[in-house]
Each structure stands twice: as structure tokens, then as C-alpha cells.
Design a protein around this motif. Structure first.
Motif, mmCIF file in Angstrom:
data_model
loop_
_atom_site.group_PDB
_atom_site.id
_atom_site.type_symbol
_atom_site.label_atom_id
_atom_site.label_comp_id
_atom_site.label_asym_id
_atom_site.label_seq_id
_atom_site.Cartn_x
_atom_site.Cartn_y
_atom_site.Cartn_z
ATOM 1 N N HIS A 83 0.836 -1.209 0.000
ATOM 2 C CA HIS A 83 0.000 0.000 0.000
ATOM 3 C C HIS A 83 0.870 1.259 0.000
ATOM 4 O O HIS A 83 0.610 2.205 -0.746
ATOM 5 C CB HIS A 83 -0.920 -0.006 1.226
ATOM 6 C CG HIS A 83 -1.763 1.221 1.356
ATOM 7 N ND1 HIS A 83 -2.911 1.416 0.611
ATOM 8 C CD2 HIS A 83 -1.620 2.330 2.136
ATOM 9 C CE1 HIS A 83 -3.442 2.590 0.925
ATOM 10 N NE2 HIS A 83 -2.676 3.152 1.863
ATOM 11 N N ARG A 86 2.637 2.664 -3.335
ATOM 12 C CA ARG A 86 1.905 3.400 -4.353
ATOM 13 C C ARG A 86 2.278 4.883 -4.326
ATOM 14 O O ARG A 86 2.840 5.381 -3.355
ATOM 15 C CB ARG A 86 0.401 3.254 -4.126
ATOM 16 C CG ARG A 86 -0.115 1.823 -4.231
ATOM 17 C CD ARG A 86 -1.577 1.759 -3.847
ATOM 18 N NE ARG A 86 -2.141 0.416 -3.992
ATOM 19 C CZ ARG A 86 -3.368 0.085 -3.633
ATOM 20 N NH1 ARG A 86 -4.181 1.007 -3.113
ATOM 21 N NH2 ARG A 86 -3.797 -1.152 -3.802
ATOM 22 N N ASN A 87 1.949 5.592 -5.399
ATOM 23 C CA ASN A 87 2.167 7.034 -5.435
ATOM 24 C C ASN A 87 1.268 7.710 -4.409
ATOM 25 O O ASN A 87 0.225 7.167 -4.018
ATOM 26 C CB ASN A 87 1.871 7.593 -6.825
ATOM 27 C CG ASN A 87 2.854 7.077 -7.862
ATOM 28 O OD1 ASN A 87 4.016 6.802 -7.546
ATOM 29 N ND2 ASN A 87 2.402 6.951 -9.093
ATOM 30 N N ASP A 89 -0.739 10.142 -4.685
ATOM 31 C CA ASP A 89 -2.099 10.424 -5.153
ATOM 32 C C ASP A 89 -2.975 9.173 -5.145
ATOM 33 O O ASP A 89 -4.187 9.240 -5.356
ATOM 34 C CB ASP A 89 -2.085 11.062 -6.549
ATOM 35 C CG ASP A 89 -1.379 10.193 -7.584
ATOM 36 O OD1 ASP A 89 -1.010 9.041 -7.270
ATOM 37 O OD2 ASP A 89 -1.201 10.669 -8.721
ATOM 38 N N GLN A 90 -2.345 8.010 -4.879
ATOM 39 C CA GLN A 90 -3.084 6.756 -4.747
ATOM 40 C C GLN A 90 -3.109 6.269 -3.303
ATOM 41 O O GLN A 90 -3.455 5.122 -3.024
ATOM 42 C CB GLN A 90 -2.454 5.676 -5.640
ATOM 43 C CG GLN A 90 -2.503 6.005 -7.129
ATOM 44 C CD GLN A 90 -1.775 4.956 -7.961
ATOM 45 O OE1 GLN A 90 -0.673 4.514 -7.622
ATOM 46 N NE2 GLN A 90 -2.395 4.541 -9.055
ATOM 47 N N GLY A 91 -2.722 7.149 -2.366
ATOM 48 C CA GLY A 91 -2.742 6.802 -0.954
ATOM 49 C C GLY A 91 -1.434 6.265 -0.412
ATOM 50 O O GLY A 91 -1.370 5.864 0.757
#
Length: 313
Positions: A83, A86-87, A89-91
Motif C-alpha cells: 500500500h 503506491r504514489n 495520489d493513490q494513498g
């Protein structure tokens, strides 16, 4: 007398900068560390899918040589790391470039254990103040049974030993009691990992500072003085001096002096001496044991001279 520890390091891909694991003899804990580029390999390892703690580390753009850290826990650590990969902007989280996973070889860590360890490690990192934590809050300690608390405190103690070997110093505290003995007694009896107290006095400006070497790190003590300005331009130490003032670790304490607001670790006694004096300085000469005049360099060489000084041909 300090007791030795045997730490087993395994370079999983045969390179010092890749994925590695670490274990201490007779400790059920297991540590795995990997750069972000090797995260996929870390997530494939069986220990990554266990209940445990993870630490994300990255460089701090807001301070010279500083680091940013996040400490978390999970029933399946690999899912939490995935998790966070991720970038933003993806959490996910962008700041980190290295991940550390702490689990148990016997898989006996429970969710409650992991939450306890998370809270303790966050508190220790805040106390050490060596890294800027991005954790929003410090979770409270769970009310575990007395025997479980004892086991978890042992886990924390062993983690604090093995993590610095991997270059993870965010839990290392500089708080050590100043020894009350006379200077000559301190020099003779101090533990090899804790030096006597050293003093530096810049008479012209009335600046006096105290320092101590603890576990190979040179630490200037809280309350020590330093010059407020640096007399040499374009020096790396001048930039460090400015950073310490901006961060509040050095605070103005008069027209031309500043005071250390906390214990501060330096990479060398010369770096510490330069900040105190406001100029380039040879810390091996300028830091001295009060009352004896013994320099840091001479103290550091005592064992070598006493054991090998007469062996020159």
C-alpha cells in the motif's frame, strides 16, 4: 562489563546495497531490510507476510543530512508495504527509499504485540529525535499481560542493538548520565563504549561546551555553548551551523553566543569543535578532559599505546 553479541547478516542477493536479513543468536526476532528498488523481492519473503513492525526511511529535504521515517504495524506486513509503495495520489508514500521489517521467527507475534511494539518504537524515535517522523499520532500502549510486556521489552532491546548495525539509528538515544567521579578516575574506569566527559573552552568569547563519545558517536551535551556566528565563509560546517540554528537545536543565548537546546550527535569531534568555536577546529586536540588536560586524541590512543606502543622495531 559489556557483553558481546553475535549478529548474523545475510546478503540475499550477494550485494551490500540489496536485500539483507539480520538475526541475533537466541533471539526469536528477525529483521529484513531492502531498498525500495528491491521491494518486490522483500514482499516475496515469507517473513514479510507475518505479523510485525515496519519502518520506512528516506532523506529529509528540509534538513542537511536528516532523515524522514514512518513506523507502522500489520497482521500481514507485506500488504501494508504494498500500500505504501503506491504514489501519494493513490494513498501511498513517496518520501521513503528503504524499508525495514521486524517480525518473529516463531510467528508468535500477535496483533496486540505488534501494536505495543509500534507504540514503543514511535516513542523511542521521538525521544531520540534523530529523524522527522511522519506518523500523525502515537498510539497508546495496549494493556498486555505482564509476561507479554516483558517479552516485548526484550524484543525492543534486541531491535535497538541490531538496527544500528544496518545503519538505522533513529532509536539511538544520546542521553547518558555524566559520570560524577573525578576526571582521572573517569578516564581510567569509563566503559569502552562511553568516554569520559570532554570540555572545550573558547576563552576569547567565553564559550564553554561539554561532550562525550557514546557507542562511537561524538555527542555535545545539552546546555553547552557555541558561538552565534561562523567566522569562515563557504564552509560545510557553516552550513551545518545555520541548520542547527534554523531547527532550534542551537538557540541564541546572548549577543554573540548560542546554547545547545538538546544533546546533538556529530560525525566527528572536529565537526563538533567547529560548531562550538565558529571556525575550523581540530577536535582531537581542542576537546580535553577537565582537570587533566588530556586531549580527546590522546585519550582515544591510550589503549593502543599501552598495548602496542612498545612493539615498534
Amino acid at each position: 562489563m559489556s557483553v558481546g553479541k553475535s549478529i548474523r547478516l545475510f546478503l540475499a542477493d550477494g550485494t551490500p546495497g540489496g536485500l539483507l536479513t539480520a538475526e541475533i543468536m537466541n533471539w526469536t526476532g528477525h529483521v529484513a531490510a531492502a531498498p525500495r528498488s528491491d521491494l518486490a523481492a522483500l514482499l516475496k519473503r515469507p517473513e514479510a507476510s507475518r505479523t510485525g513492525i515496519y519502518i520506512l526511511l528516506g532523506d529529509d529535504p528540509e534538513s542537511m543530512g536528516g532523515s524522514v521515517a514512518y513506523i507502522g504495524e500489520g497482521d500481514d506486513v507485506s500488504k501494508r508495504l504494498y500500500h505504501h509503495s503506491r504514489n501519494e495520489d493513490q494513498g501511498g508514500k513517496d518520501f521513503w527509499d528503504r524499508a525495514i521489517v521486524l517480525t518473529s521467527k516463531d510467528s508468535n507475534l500477535t496483533k496486540a504485540h505488534a501494536r505495543y511494539l509500534e507504540s514503543r518504537l514511535i516513542s523511542l524515535a521521538q525521544e531520540a529525535n534523530r529523524s522527522r517522523l511522519t506518523n500523525g499520532t502515537t498510539p497508546p500502549l495496549l494493556p498486555l499481560p505482564e509476561s507479554d510486556i516483558s517479552d516485548m521489552e526484550y524484543f525492543v532491546a534486541q531491535a535497538k542493538i541490531v538496527l544500528p548495525v544496518l545503519g538505522v539509528n533513529i532509536f539511538r538515544t544520546t542521553a547518558t548520565p555524566i559520570q560524577p567521579s573525578e576526571p582521572t578516575e573517569v578516564a581510567a574506569s569509563a566503559s569502552p563504549s562511553i568516554s569520559p566527559i570532554f570540555e572545550m573552552f573558547v576563552k576569547r568569547y567565553g564559550v564553554r561546551a561539554m561532550a562525550q563519545e557514546v557507542d562511537g558517536e561524538f555527542t555535545v551535551k545539552k546546555g553547552s555553548m557555541a558561538r552565534l556566528s561562523f567566522t569562515e565563509n563557504s564552509s560545510n560546517y557553516e552550513f551545518l551551523h545555520d541548520e542547527l540554528l534554523k531547527s532550534g537545536q542551537l538557540v541564541q543565548d546572548g549577543e554573540g553566543s548560542a546554547i545547545f537546546n538538546q544533546d546533538i550527535v556529530f560525525r566527528s569531534p572536529s565537526a563538533a569543535a567547529a560548531i562550538v568555536a565558529g571556525r575550523a577546529a581540530n577536535g582531537r586536540v581542542e576537546w580535553r578532559i577537565p582537570g587533566t588536560g588530556v586531549s580527546f586524541g590522546s585519550w582515544q590512543s591510550q589503549d593502543v599505546e599501552s598495548n602496542f606502543g612498545g612493539n615498534e622495531s
